[in-house]
Design a protein around this motif. Structure first.
Motif, short mmCIF file in Angstrom:
data_model
loop_
_atom_site.label_atom_id
_atom_site.label_comp_id
_atom_site.label_asym_id
_atom_site.label_seq_id
_atom_site.Cartn_x
_atom_site.Cartn_y
_atom_site.Cartn_z
N GLU A 271 0.84 -1.21 0.00
CA GLU A 271 0.00 0.00 0.00
C GLU A 271 0.87 1.26 0.00
OE1 GLU A 271 -2.23 -3.41 1.08
OE2 GLU A 271 -0.45 -2.60 2.09
N ASP A 272 1.98 1.22 0.76
CA ASP A 272 2.92 2.35 0.77
C ASP A 272 3.49 2.58 -0.63
OD1 ASP A 272 2.61 2.67 3.53
OD2 ASP A 272 4.31 1.34 3.99
N ILE A 273 3.87 1.48 -1.27
CA ILE A 273 4.45 1.57 -2.61
C ILE A 273 3.42 2.13 -3.60
CG2 ILE A 273 5.40 0.23 -4.53
CD1 ILE A 273 6.46 -1.76 -2.38
N GLN A 274 2.20 1.61 -3.52
CA GLN A 274 1.15 2.09 -4.42
C GLN A 274 0.92 3.59 -4.24
OE1 GLN A 274 -2.30 -0.40 -4.55
NE2 GLN A 274 -3.52 1.06 -5.72
N ARG B 143 15.78 -0.04 -6.79
CA ARG B 143 16.44 -1.22 -7.33
C ARG B 143 15.41 -2.21 -7.88
NH1 ARG B 143 17.18 -6.04 -6.55
NH2 ARG B 143 15.96 -6.07 -4.61
N ALA B 144 14.33 -2.44 -7.11
CA ALA B 144 13.28 -3.37 -7.55
C ALA B 144 12.58 -2.87 -8.81
CB ALA B 144 12.27 -3.55 -6.42
N ALA B 145 12.40 -1.56 -8.92
CA ALA B 145 11.67 -0.97 -10.04
C ALA B 145 12.38 -1.18 -11.37
CB ALA B 145 11.46 0.52 -9.80
N TYR B 146 13.70 -1.38 -11.31
CA TYR B 146 14.47 -1.57 -12.55
C TYR B 146 14.76 -3.04 -12.84
CZ TYR B 146 15.02 3.30 -13.77
OH TYR B 146 14.77 4.59 -14.19
N ASP B 147 14.04 -3.95 -12.18
CA ASP B 147 14.15 -5.36 -12.52
C ASP B 147 13.82 -5.50 -14.01
OD1 ASP B 147 13.49 -8.08 -13.08
OD2 ASP B 147 13.17 -8.44 -10.96
N PRO B 148 14.74 -6.07 -14.82
CA PRO B 148 14.52 -6.12 -16.27
C PRO B 148 13.27 -6.89 -16.68
CG PRO B 148 16.68 -7.08 -15.67
CD PRO B 148 16.04 -6.60 -14.40
N VAL B 149 12.78 -7.76 -15.80
CA VAL B 149 11.57 -8.54 -16.11
C VAL B 149 10.32 -7.66 -16.13
CG1 VAL B 149 10.08 -10.41 -15.26
CG2 VAL B 149 12.56 -10.66 -15.17
N LEU B 150 10.35 -6.58 -15.36
CA LEU B 150 9.18 -5.71 -15.23
C LEU B 150 9.06 -4.76 -16.42
CD1 LEU B 150 9.36 -4.78 -11.44
CD2 LEU B 150 7.92 -6.51 -12.53
N PRO B 151 7.83 -4.33 -16.76
CA PRO B 151 7.65 -3.36 -17.84
C PRO B 151 8.13 -1.97 -17.43
CG PRO B 151 5.55 -3.85 -16.77
CD PRO B 151 6.56 -4.78 -16.17
N GLY B 152 8.39 -1.13 -18.44
CA GLY B 152 8.90 0.21 -18.19
C GLY B 152 7.85 1.19 -17.72
N ALA B 153 6.59 0.87 -17.95
CA ALA B 153 5.50 1.77 -17.51
C ALA B 153 4.25 0.93 -17.25
CB ALA B 153 5.21 2.81 -18.58
N VAL B 154 3.53 1.28 -16.19
CA VAL B 154 2.32 0.53 -15.78
C VAL B 154 1.30 1.52 -15.22
CG1 VAL B 154 1.43 -1.36 -14.37
CG2 VAL B 154 3.82 -1.39 -15.07
N GLN B 155 0.01 1.28 -15.54
CA GLN B 155 -1.06 2.12 -14.99
C GLN B 155 -2.00 1.35 -14.06
OE1 GLN B 155 -2.10 3.78 -19.06
NE2 GLN B 155 -2.31 5.63 -17.85
N ASP B 156 -1.60 0.15 -13.70
CA ASP B 156 -2.41 -0.70 -12.82
C ASP B 156 -1.77 -0.75 -11.44
OD1 ASP B 156 -3.67 -2.74 -11.45
OD2 ASP B 156 -3.81 -4.08 -13.19
N GLY B 157 -2.54 -0.37 -10.42
CA GLY B 157 -2.02 -0.30 -9.05
C GLY B 157 -1.48 -1.62 -8.52
N SER B 158 -1.89 -2.75 -9.13
CA SER B 158 -1.39 -4.05 -8.67
C SER B 158 0.11 -4.20 -8.93
CB SER B 158 -2.15 -5.20 -9.35
OG SER B 158 -1.90 -5.19 -10.75
N HIS B 159 0.67 -3.31 -9.73
CA HIS B 159 2.12 -3.33 -9.98
C HIS B 159 2.89 -3.16 -8.67
CE1 HIS B 159 5.70 -3.11 -12.43
NE2 HIS B 159 6.04 -1.95 -11.91
N ALA B 160 2.27 -2.48 -7.70
CA ALA B 160 2.92 -2.30 -6.39
C ALA B 160 3.23 -3.65 -5.75
CB ALA B 160 2.01 -1.48 -5.48
N LEU B 161 2.39 -4.66 -5.98
CA LEU B 161 2.64 -6.00 -5.43
C LEU B 161 3.87 -6.63 -6.07
CD1 LEU B 161 -1.05 -7.29 -5.35
CD2 LEU B 161 0.39 -6.77 -3.36
N ARG B 162 4.05 -6.41 -7.37
CA ARG B 162 5.22 -6.96 -8.06
C ARG B 162 6.49 -6.28 -7.57
NH1 ARG B 162 3.75 -6.97 -14.35
NH2 ARG B 162 2.21 -5.40 -13.80
N LEU B 163 6.41 -4.97 -7.34
CA LEU B 163 7.57 -4.25 -6.81
C LEU B 163 7.90 -4.76 -5.40
CD1 LEU B 163 6.69 -0.64 -7.99
CD2 LEU B 163 8.45 -2.13 -8.95
N PHE B 164 6.86 -4.88 -4.59
CA PHE B 164 7.04 -5.34 -3.20
C PHE B 164 7.70 -6.72 -3.16
CE2 PHE B 164 5.37 -7.63 0.55
CZ PHE B 164 5.87 -6.81 1.56
N ALA B 165 7.29 -7.60 -4.06
CA ALA B 165 7.82 -8.97 -4.08
C ALA B 165 9.31 -9.00 -4.42
CB ALA B 165 7.05 -9.81 -5.10
#
Length: 207
Positions: free
Chosen positions: A4-7, A179-201
């Motif tokens: 939630e903090d990340i989102q 550091r987590a935000a630049y994981d190469p597996v992740l997309p460069g831009a996202v408009q879905d708040g659930s992306h915060a869960l992927r960053l958190f993980a």
């Protein structure tokens, strides 16, 4: 830091979630400072980009420099910068708004077709308040706020920086999020708040 903090860090005042990171190597150029401050700003870019696992380059094939940092005393000075009005449409009305708001800093981003950050413009009006801030602190703060497209409210109540042993450093939780935000597996831009869960993980627990 919770999901939630990340989102919240990427949720704009309008309620829209918008995450973006740089899609190309960063090529910074700094205007309006002496050589020692220039070295400080470049050093801050190098440190934060290395933390992110991203890249810097000597030149951008399209833009030459894609991250421009301007230091100045008066907003009106921007109107005298050659060709800046071509890079930033509606520059004069923007300057009028910033003067009216008595603002001392402003950032503008440009985006790739996929939504990733393509370019950034950082404007710092060195008023009494900003002039009191040590160059290292100011540089680190601005680079951190440019490495990702944070919410317009992200750091209103708490700075991304902290003081440790008398030295100003990047907050460990923010560093880990970058550091987590630049994981190469992740997309460069996202408009879905659930992306915060992927960053958190992808964030390592802080010791």
């Amino acid at each position: 830091m919770t999901p939630e903090d990340i989102q919240a860090l990427f949720t704009r005042e309008s309620g829209e979630f918008l995450f973006a990171r740089w899609g190309r190597p960063i090529v910074p150029i700094v205007f309006g400072v002496e050589d020692d401050t220039l070295a400080t700003v470049k050093g801050a870019f190098e440190a934060v980009v290395a933390l992110a696992g991203h890249k810097m380059a000597e030149t951008d094939p399209e833009l030459g420099a894609n991250c421009m940092v301007f230091f100045f005393r008066d907003w009106q000075e921007l109107l005298e910068v050659p060709d800046l009005d071509r890079l930033i449409p509606d520059l004069a009305p923007l300057v009028d708004r910033l003067v009216a708001a008595d603002a001392n800093q402003y950032r503008i981003f440009r985006f790739e077709e996929d939504g990733a950050i393509r370019a950034a413009f950082v404007f710092l009006r060195m008023d009494k308040e900003l002039s009191k801030v040590p160059a290292e602190t100011l540089a680190l703060s601005q680079v951190v706020q440019t490495i990702l497209l944070w919410s317009d409210t992200a750091f209103r109540s708490q700075s991304p920086l902290a003081v440790a042993g008398g030295t100003t450093v990047l907050r460990p939780d923010i560093a880990e999020l970058i550091r987590a935000a630049y994981d190469p597996v992740l997309p460069g831009a996202v408009q879905d708040g659930s992306h915060a869960l992927r960053l958190f993980a992808r964030m390592k627990p802080l010791q």
